[in-house]
Design an enzyme around this catalytic site. Structure first.
Site, PDB file in Angstrom:
ATOM      1  CD  GLU A   1      -3.176   0.519   2.192  1.00 47.46           C
ATOM      2  OE1 GLU A   1      -4.083  -0.257   1.876  1.00 47.46           O
ATOM      3  OE2 GLU A   1      -3.074   1.003   3.344  1.00 47.46           O
TER       4      GLU A   1
ATOM      5  CG  HIS B   1       6.879 -29.764   0.036  1.00 44.05           C
ATOM      6  ND1 HIS B   1       7.298 -31.033  -0.256  1.00 44.05           N
ATOM      7  CD2 HIS B   1       7.761 -29.279   0.942  1.00 44.05           C
ATOM      8  CE1 HIS B   1       8.371 -31.317   0.464  1.00 44.05           C
ATOM      9  NE2 HIS B   1       8.671 -30.270   1.209  1.00 44.05           N
TER      10      HIS B   1
ATOM     11  CE  LYS C   1     -12.485   2.280   1.191  1.00 49.33           C
ATOM     12  NZ  LYS C   1     -11.928   3.193   2.214  1.00 49.33           N
TER      13      LYS C   1
END
Lengths: 448, 448
Positions: free
Chosen positions: A285, A306, A420
């Site tokens: 961010e 793995h 948003k």
């Protein structure tokens, strides 16, 4: 001091001078932070926070945590982003692996970090019959995810305890003076704690945002702040040759400038998983803007050797690995001899699991370097509240310097608004009508 | 059929013909898989597995699961990589969010997926006083992580139940005929299940490897195999225009060829977190070789919109997003009106949380496309055992085709050996003496 940084395994991929040439730029970035003159300088409250925080509030946090521990089997923490990851990372790193299932522990659950109806329903089922408290964390009180969860959980608590009873079990961590949650807390009489104006969400774990849940989980926040304070002093100098936090910032920038675009944070203890999530927010961010920035990813080794190990060893060569290593294990377990030795493991009998884990880490590092992946190591002497506090500050300071070196504002997050705005428009929020029509048209055109 | 694939939101970033031009190559890859003539053709057992599996063993799996459920409060599953992620992904996706804490459920814990002494110690503490069974999963029986955990847990069980009692509570999933674990299982009389020779670890979730733990968690494995069988039939045609599994393979290759190097698998339900981990192994281990391959990463939205969202919106533009979406929610929760409306959320009162979640997903997709991120959607009608089986096959088939289009062997993992060789050498395993001296010299030179 209990953190060390080592980049000797990056030197096969760059010259030492590529780091040292950055010395004066690091110094400039240091001054931008300490003289509050760079981009984002209104959000530098975290720089001196461990050295000068509100002692009165700190005492109230400890008292509130104590009260919750005495009258609640579980604390529900409502928050998202920086109001979620800091506390969760500390609690997972420093508690029993199955802390929410151990008798006598104050359980901590999170809510409001998603919009899943299954999650919140299951959480309420789990809480049935338990005495609980609630810590709602939001600067504004209007962020969608936590606000929805708080509507549900507040209603649940008021039904369970009555309005007066609920009031004494709800704690609000929010703006000092304004906003929906502050208004509500004042009106209802919830005890309140402060999210400082000059500390962004991803830098907030050492404020009340992180500290109340962390203390409630039984972690020593005095030690955590002491560790952070020691780090604030140690990393408060502009000299790249001695400041290891700045070295980390400089090395990752040097590698980015020559084409490394993904940084993998690696741990060898599963309890550090959420430290990586916290780190991903901190760096992603802060730096992921203006079409720039190392992409932060994380793996838990040896588990993910793995699964992602093949890619790291032989995939595209645009990776850096940064290993967050813990020198002294929390617990020692010795591997026993087995008479039949069918598994062929008797060559490690008598060793501790941690010795094997450390050899796996060394072997992996060398293999990945041989495969073309520069390797950095951030090593903690051990893992406890003190070193957690140090580590937080080490990465925060490195992140500030690194973002400034990259040429971005490390303290804003303009891109988080985009989804948003669209979401509000699609949900029919008043004031977003124009965008709504436009978005709905695009959605119907794309048949989705 | 309950999966659909949509790439209309990738078309702002490429021409439709970039996909259609791949049609004949997809057909060639399809033939390599179905005529077993491409690289890795010895590991194609998964292709027809859902249509022709061992019914006798399948019935034994269900009977064993039933027995464990009747006499054990918890099953401990020992395995790593493909012997861990498949079962875990199904159990987390299809069970109660807090299934290990709900009364009356058979708990499932994992071990041997790391070398952390804290983890195994805490697990043993948690298990104290519980009746348990053990499923140890390893083709060879000598993989370090599970072998260490099995030494510890077998000893624990033999002390708790005696050798005879432990024997009836230990289930081995291993090679049909050879290897350390098979030898031990035969000697001790553990009930055994088979890891087929022609199915690699990351493709093994629909074999006994995944099925025994999944069935023990109470999930309907008949439905799961039925879903996988339906998908095996649906995606068994070479026609790119109609085969959506192959479309996914072709589109991600087309985008990779024009510079997209990271694929982010996105979900909006936290229970899908481990499906992403499984997917990361599937694609990362299949394609991450010869210095090629999309780097697989994952995010849980909307949670991570508040951490990685900024990077996705505005960071380096080398990302693809693939959204694993679920149309019909598992549970509906309606958001209530609040008289004071301090949080300003009354505009969503009366909607379900899932409606809000879906609008968040739509808004995010459009925002990220506007920000420069191609968006693919794999949508399940709902999330249940049947669609889980379909989804597994959808991705497995896509992965085989995608890896072949990329020009790699999608079924080997040569790079996974590198760290193991170094680790064995550093641990002093007999036969690795030369490497040991060399590695120790390198380690002392780098002062780590």
């Amino acid at each position: 001091m209990s953190i060390s940084f080592n980049y000797s395994n990056a030197l096969p991929f760059m010259q030492e001078h590529e780091v040292t040439y950055l010395g004066d730029f690091v110094k400039a970035a240091h001054e931008m932070l300490h003289e509050k003159k760079g981009p984002g300088s209104e959000y530098l409250g975290w720089v001196d926070l461990p050295l000068q925080y509100d002692q009165e509030e700190f005492a109230r946090i400890k008292a509130a945590a104590q009260r919750i521990r005495s009258n609640s089997e579980a604390l529900i923490v409502i928050g998202i982003g920086g109001s979620y990851l800091g506390a969760r990372s500390a609690i997972e790193a420093l508690s029993h692996t199955f802390h929410n299932q151990m008798v006598g522990k104050t359980q901590v659950y999170f809510a409001g970090q998603n919009i899943s109806s299954a999650y919140i329903t299951h959480l309420l089922e789990l809480l049935e019959g338990k005495d609980i408290s609630l810590n709602v964390i939001s600067k504004s009180g209007t962020t969608t995810e936590p606000a929805i969860a708080f509507r549900i959980l507040r209603d649940y608590m008021e039904k369970k305890y009555g309005k007066a009873g609920a009031k004494s079990r709800i704690f609000a961590t929010t703006d000092q003076a304004k906003g929906a949650l502050k208004t509500l807390a004042d009106k209802e009489g919830y005890e309140s704690f402060v999210i400082p104006d000059d500390v962004g969400g991803r830098y907030s774990v050492l404020t009340a945002v992180g500290l109340l849940p962390i203390a409630t989980a039984g972690i020593d926040i005095d030690q955590m702040m002491a560790g952070a304070a020691a780090a604030a002093q140690k990393y408060n100098n502009a000299d790249l040759a001695t400041n290891e936090s700045y070295q980390y910032a400089a090395v990752r920038n040097a590698l980015y400038r020559k084409g490394k675009t993904i940084e993998l944070l690696v741990n060898y203890e599963p309890s550090l998983h959420y430290v990586s999530e916290w780190w991903k927010q901190l760096f992603g961010e802060s730096e992921g803007k203006d079409q720039k920035g190392l992409f932060p990813a994380a793996v838990d080794f040896t588990t993910d050797l793995h699964s992602m190990g093949q890619y790291v060893q032989e995939g595209r060569r645009d990776l850096i690995e940064t290993v967050l290593s813990v020198k002294k294990p929390q617990i020692e377990v010795t591997i026993q001899e087995d008479e039949s030795n069918l598994d062929g493991l008797n060559f490690v009998a008598g060793m501790t699991m941690d010795e094997v884990n450390k050899k796996a880490a060394q072997g992996t590092r060398l293999a990945h370097v041989d495969g073309g992946v520069p390797n950095l190591i951030v090593e903690l002497d051990e893992l406890n509240a003190y070193t957690y506090g140090e580590m937080v500050y080490f990465f925060e300071k490195a992140c500030g310097i690194s973002g400034l070196l990259l040429g971005v504002n490390p303290f804003d997050q303009p891109g988080v608004e985009a989804y948003k705005t669209n979401m509000f428009a699609l949900l029919g929020k008043p004031g977003f009508e124009t965008q709504r029509d436009e978005l709905n048209k695009r959605l119907s055109d794309s048949t989705q």
